[in-house]
Design a protein around this motif. Structure first.
Motif, short mmCIF file in Angstrom:
data_model
loop_
_atom_site.label_atom_id
_atom_site.label_comp_id
_atom_site.label_asym_id
_atom_site.label_seq_id
_atom_site.Cartn_x
_atom_site.Cartn_y
_atom_site.Cartn_z
N LEU A 49 -89.33 -17.28 36.16
CA LEU A 49 -90.76 -17.48 36.37
C LEU A 49 -90.95 -18.39 37.57
O LEU A 49 -90.31 -19.45 37.66
CB LEU A 49 -91.41 -18.07 35.12
CG LEU A 49 -92.90 -17.74 34.98
CD1 LEU A 49 -93.26 -17.49 33.53
CD2 LEU A 49 -93.78 -18.84 35.55
N LYS A 92 -104.56 -17.96 27.81
CA LYS A 92 -103.62 -16.89 27.52
C LYS A 92 -104.11 -15.62 28.20
O LYS A 92 -105.31 -15.42 28.37
CB LYS A 92 -103.50 -16.64 26.01
CG LYS A 92 -102.85 -17.75 25.23
CD LYS A 92 -102.61 -17.30 23.79
CE LYS A 92 -101.82 -18.36 23.01
NZ LYS A 92 -101.41 -17.85 21.68
N THR A 93 -103.16 -14.77 28.59
CA THR A 93 -103.55 -13.54 29.27
C THR A 93 -104.21 -12.54 28.33
O THR A 93 -104.85 -11.60 28.80
CB THR A 93 -102.33 -12.87 29.92
OG1 THR A 93 -101.32 -12.62 28.92
CG2 THR A 93 -101.74 -13.75 31.02
N SER A 110 -102.63 -11.60 34.26
CA SER A 110 -101.35 -10.99 34.61
C SER A 110 -101.33 -9.55 34.18
O SER A 110 -102.03 -9.16 33.23
CB SER A 110 -100.20 -11.75 33.92
OG SER A 110 -98.96 -11.15 34.20
N THR A 112 -99.39 -7.37 32.18
CA THR A 112 -98.34 -7.50 31.17
C THR A 112 -97.83 -6.15 30.69
O THR A 112 -97.20 -6.04 29.65
CB THR A 112 -98.83 -8.31 29.96
OG1 THR A 112 -100.01 -7.68 29.45
CG2 THR A 112 -99.15 -9.73 30.36
N TRP A 119 -98.47 -12.95 38.17
CA TRP A 119 -99.53 -13.63 37.45
C TRP A 119 -100.39 -14.41 38.45
O TRP A 119 -99.95 -14.73 39.55
CB TRP A 119 -98.97 -14.58 36.38
CG TRP A 119 -98.03 -15.63 36.90
CD1 TRP A 119 -96.67 -15.59 36.93
CD2 TRP A 119 -98.41 -16.89 37.47
NE1 TRP A 119 -96.17 -16.75 37.49
CE2 TRP A 119 -97.22 -17.56 37.84
CE3 TRP A 119 -99.62 -17.52 37.73
CZ2 TRP A 119 -97.21 -18.82 38.43
CZ3 TRP A 119 -99.63 -18.77 38.33
CH2 TRP A 119 -98.42 -19.40 38.66
N PHE A 142 -95.27 -22.41 31.03
CA PHE A 142 -95.61 -21.01 30.82
C PHE A 142 -94.75 -20.47 29.69
O PHE A 142 -93.54 -20.68 29.68
CB PHE A 142 -95.35 -20.18 32.08
CG PHE A 142 -96.29 -20.45 33.22
CD1 PHE A 142 -97.37 -19.62 33.46
CD2 PHE A 142 -96.08 -21.54 34.05
CE1 PHE A 142 -98.24 -19.86 34.52
CE2 PHE A 142 -96.94 -21.79 35.12
CZ PHE A 142 -98.02 -20.95 35.35
N LEU A 144 -93.63 -16.92 27.78
CA LEU A 144 -93.62 -15.47 27.84
C LEU A 144 -93.32 -14.93 26.45
O LEU A 144 -92.25 -15.20 25.90
CB LEU A 144 -92.56 -14.97 28.83
CG LEU A 144 -92.74 -15.34 30.30
CD1 LEU A 144 -91.56 -14.83 31.12
CD2 LEU A 144 -94.05 -14.78 30.84
N TYR A 150 -90.12 -15.43 22.16
CA TYR A 150 -90.76 -16.00 23.34
C TYR A 150 -89.80 -16.96 24.03
O TYR A 150 -88.84 -17.46 23.44
CB TYR A 150 -92.08 -16.71 22.99
CG TYR A 150 -91.94 -18.03 22.26
CD1 TYR A 150 -91.80 -19.23 22.94
CD2 TYR A 150 -91.97 -18.07 20.86
CE1 TYR A 150 -91.69 -20.44 22.27
CE2 TYR A 150 -91.87 -19.28 20.18
CZ TYR A 150 -91.73 -20.46 20.89
OH TYR A 150 -91.62 -21.65 20.22
N TYR A 168 -93.07 -13.19 37.16
CA TYR A 168 -92.38 -13.39 35.90
C TYR A 168 -91.35 -12.29 35.69
O TYR A 168 -91.45 -11.20 36.27
CB TYR A 168 -93.37 -13.40 34.73
CG TYR A 168 -93.97 -12.04 34.43
CD1 TYR A 168 -93.32 -11.13 33.59
CD2 TYR A 168 -95.18 -11.65 35.00
CE1 TYR A 168 -93.86 -9.88 33.34
CE2 TYR A 168 -95.72 -10.40 34.75
CZ TYR A 168 -95.05 -9.52 33.92
OH TYR A 168 -95.58 -8.28 33.67
N HIS A 184 -97.85 -11.18 25.87
CA HIS A 184 -98.80 -12.01 26.62
C HIS A 184 -98.08 -13.20 27.24
O HIS A 184 -96.92 -13.48 26.93
CB HIS A 184 -99.93 -12.50 25.72
CG HIS A 184 -99.47 -13.39 24.61
ND1 HIS A 184 -99.17 -12.92 23.34
CD2 HIS A 184 -99.26 -14.73 24.57
CE1 HIS A 184 -98.78 -13.93 22.58
NE2 HIS A 184 -98.82 -15.03 23.29
N MET A 185 -98.78 -13.87 28.13
CA MET A 185 -98.31 -15.10 28.75
C MET A 185 -99.29 -16.21 28.40
O MET A 185 -100.50 -16.01 28.44
CB MET A 185 -98.21 -14.93 30.27
CG MET A 185 -97.73 -16.16 31.02
SD MET A 185 -97.85 -15.96 32.84
CE MET A 185 -96.79 -14.56 33.10
#
Length: 212
Positions: A49, A92-93, A110, A112, A119, A142, A144, A150, A168, A184-185
């Motif tokens: 990242l 959050k994305t 982002s 995803t 992002w 961050f 992922l 995650y 990412y 999501h990120m």
């Protein structure tokens, strides 16, 4: 009575299941546990990242389940016991709109749909008049989330100027051995730039509204 020998297929299947279980049960580690600080036993790398072309200062994972504010604050990246220096979930994305704190509004977006992508962090200063709060020095994490796991990436003392971008890479796989599907990120932050270690950002003052 004769006992049948297990078939080659059965043996291979058992071995494959064992490898999958081993992968899922691997204990999460920090990249800083390795020397030099670039990667960890789960295959994560600080280059997975990037923030404006800069690699993360540290990374942690892979962790089973969903990341949470409590889990991020439990990492040893929060070296200051002062609760005012705890991490804050900024955006959050997979949500619409992020947090506005001290007059700064954070929105993380982002693509995803792929295991590798870009992002964008857009920060809007909603304070009317002077002084303006951008740019600002922040510590960032961050996270992922992909499949049932995650990973988290630390950026220490970064300069956030309002339009920051990066890349990412999902470095871990699901239980089937395939590249994990990106969920999501998440972005966590704090305004003190003196925790975490590693450097990377400019020596920009904290928002003026924090000093009032």
């Amino acid at each position: 009575m004769k006992t049948k020998n297990p078939s080659k297929t059965a043996i291979l299947s058992a071995l494959a299941m064992g490898l999958v279980s081993l992968q899922a049960a691997a204990a999460p580690t920090y990249c800083s546990d390795a020397a030099p600080l670039t990667s960890n036993a789960d295959g994560l790398q600080t280059s997975d990242l990037k923030f404006n072309g800069i690699n993360a200062n540290n990374c942690y994972g892979v962790v089973s389940g969903n990341e949470s504010l409590a889990a991020i604050n439990a990492l040893n990246w929060d070296v200051d016991p002062d609760p005012a220096d705890d991490w804050i979930l900024l955006d959050k994305t997979d949500t619409v709109g992020g947090l506005t704190i001290q007059g700064l509004s954070f929105v993380l977006t982002s693509d995803t749909s792929k295991p590798d992508g870009n992002w964008l962090l857009t920060v809007t200063d909603t304070n009317m008049g002077a002084p303006q709060n951008l740019p600002v020095a922040m510590d960032l994490v961050f996270a992922l989330k992909a499949a049932d796991y995650y990973a988290a990436y630390l950026f220490d003392n970064m300069t956030v100027d309002g339009s920051d971008a990066g890349t990412y890479h999902i470095a871990f796989k699901n239980n089937g051995g395939q590249v994990a599907g990106f969920s999501h990120m998440s972005l966590y932050g704090r305004f003190d730039g003196d925790n975490g270690g590693g450097g990377g950002g400019g020596n920009i003052p904290e928002p003026a509204s924090l000093l009032l």
